[in-house]
Motif scaffolding. Structure first.
Motif, PDB file in Angstrom:
ATOM      1  N   SER A 289       2.631   1.229   0.736  1.00 31.77           N
ATOM      2  CA  SER A 289       1.988   0.123   0.005  1.00 31.77           C
ATOM      3  C   SER A 289       1.974   1.853  -1.778  1.00 31.77           C
ATOM      4  O   SER A 289       2.497   1.054  -2.559  1.00 31.77           O
ATOM      5  CB  SER A 289       0.597   0.210   0.237  1.00 31.77           C
ATOM      6  N   SER A 290       1.551   2.759  -1.525  1.00 32.48           N
ATOM      7  CA  SER A 290       1.488   3.726  -2.513  1.00 32.48           C
ATOM      8  C   SER A 290       3.376   4.158  -3.236  1.00 32.48           C
ATOM      9  O   SER A 290       2.927   3.547  -4.532  1.00 32.48           O
ATOM     10  CB  SER A 290       1.088   4.648  -1.926  1.00 32.48           C
TER      11      SER A 290
ATOM     12  N   GLU B  13      -6.793   1.064   0.122  1.00 31.58           N
ATOM     13  CA  GLU B  13      -7.641   0.949   1.053  1.00 31.58           C
ATOM     14  C   GLU B  13      -6.624   1.139   2.907  1.00 31.58           C
ATOM     15  O   GLU B  13      -6.577  -0.073   2.059  1.00 31.58           O
ATOM     16  CB  GLU B  13      -8.510   0.560   0.266  1.00 31.58           C
ATOM     17  N   PRO B  14      -7.150   2.116   3.157  1.00 33.48           N
ATOM     18  CA  PRO B  14      -6.658   1.927   4.645  1.00 33.48           C
ATOM     19  C   PRO B  14      -7.435   0.442   5.077  1.00 33.48           C
ATOM     20  O   PRO B  14      -8.764   0.725   5.592  1.00 33.48           O
ATOM     21  CB  PRO B  14      -6.808   3.275   4.977  1.00 33.48           C
TER      22      PRO B  14
ATOM     23  N   GLU C  40      -9.717  -2.390  -5.502  1.00 34.65           N
ATOM     24  CA  GLU C  40      -8.768  -2.291  -4.603  1.00 34.65           C
ATOM     25  C   GLU C  40      -8.083  -2.974  -4.015  1.00 34.65           C
ATOM     26  O   GLU C  40      -8.520  -3.795  -3.445  1.00 34.65           O
ATOM     27  CB  GLU C  40     -10.227  -1.206  -3.313  1.00 34.65           C
ATOM     28  N   ILE C  41      -7.008  -2.617  -2.859  1.00 34.00           N
ATOM     29  CA  ILE C  41      -5.797  -3.192  -1.891  1.00 34.00           C
ATOM     30  C   ILE C  41      -6.292  -2.467  -0.933  1.00 34.00           C
ATOM     31  O   ILE C  41      -5.937  -1.496  -0.784  1.00 34.00           O
ATOM     32  CB  ILE C  41      -4.929  -2.778  -2.831  1.00 34.00           C
TER      33      ILE C  41
ATOM     34  N   SER D  21      -1.614  -7.261   2.005  1.00 36.27           N
ATOM     35  CA  SER D  21      -2.205  -7.602   0.413  1.00 36.27           C
ATOM     36  C   SER D  21      -1.433  -8.993  -0.191  1.00 36.27           C
ATOM     37  O   SER D  21      -0.220  -8.130  -0.935  1.00 36.27           O
ATOM     38  CB  SER D  21      -3.069  -6.645  -0.211  1.00 36.27           C
ATOM     39  N   TRP D  22      -2.343 -10.069  -0.655  1.00 41.15           N
ATOM     40  CA  TRP D  22      -1.750 -10.481  -1.578  1.00 41.15           C
ATOM     41  C   TRP D  22      -1.903 -10.223  -3.147  1.00 41.15           C
ATOM     42  O   TRP D  22      -2.904  -9.940  -3.504  1.00 41.15           O
ATOM     43  CB  TRP D  22      -2.291 -12.337  -1.524  1.00 41.15           C
TER      44      TRP D  22
END
Length: 114
Positions: A17-18, A50-51, A8-9, A106-107
């Motif tokens: 992001s999607s 993931e929100p 998960e990100i 996110s990295w």
């Protein structure tokens, strides 16, 4: 031997992001419940966006194998990501790596053999 089956990100903007990951890597996106977005890669590894209320920091580092690190980092930048580390040799003939932050905070690392 145990192996990665799902990951998960976290993202503060799952829709953004999607679109980012679908355009960057060609992942197939499938909306789920609660704002969650599932994805599947060509390699068969599945995961989800993931929100998150706030970026979770760098946490667990995920590296995605690519053929051309500079091209992926440039594309990530064009799509709204931020390049963190340009292509860098690992040493000991272990390939190269680079990294970026996605639009959701996110990295993500990328790796190639050459």
């Amino acid at each position: 031997m145990p192996h990665l089956v799902y990951w998960e990100i976290p993202s503060t903007d799952v829709a953004k992001s999607s679109a980012f990951y679908a355009a960057l890597f060609g992942w197939t996106m499938t909306p789920s419940t609660g704002g969650y977005m599932m994805f599947e890669t060509d390699g068969g590894v599945a995961g989800g966006l993931e929100p998150a209320r706030a970026p979770l920091g760098r946490g667990i580092r995920v590296y995605i194998g690519v053929d051309d690190i500079p091209a992926i980092l440039q594309k990530a930048d064009t799509l709204g990501g931020t390049v963190i580390q340009e292509k860098t040799a690992i040493g000991g003939d272990h390939g190269h790596w680079g990294s970026f932050e996605d639009p959701g905070g996110s990295w993500i690392g990328v790796w190639s053999k050459d």
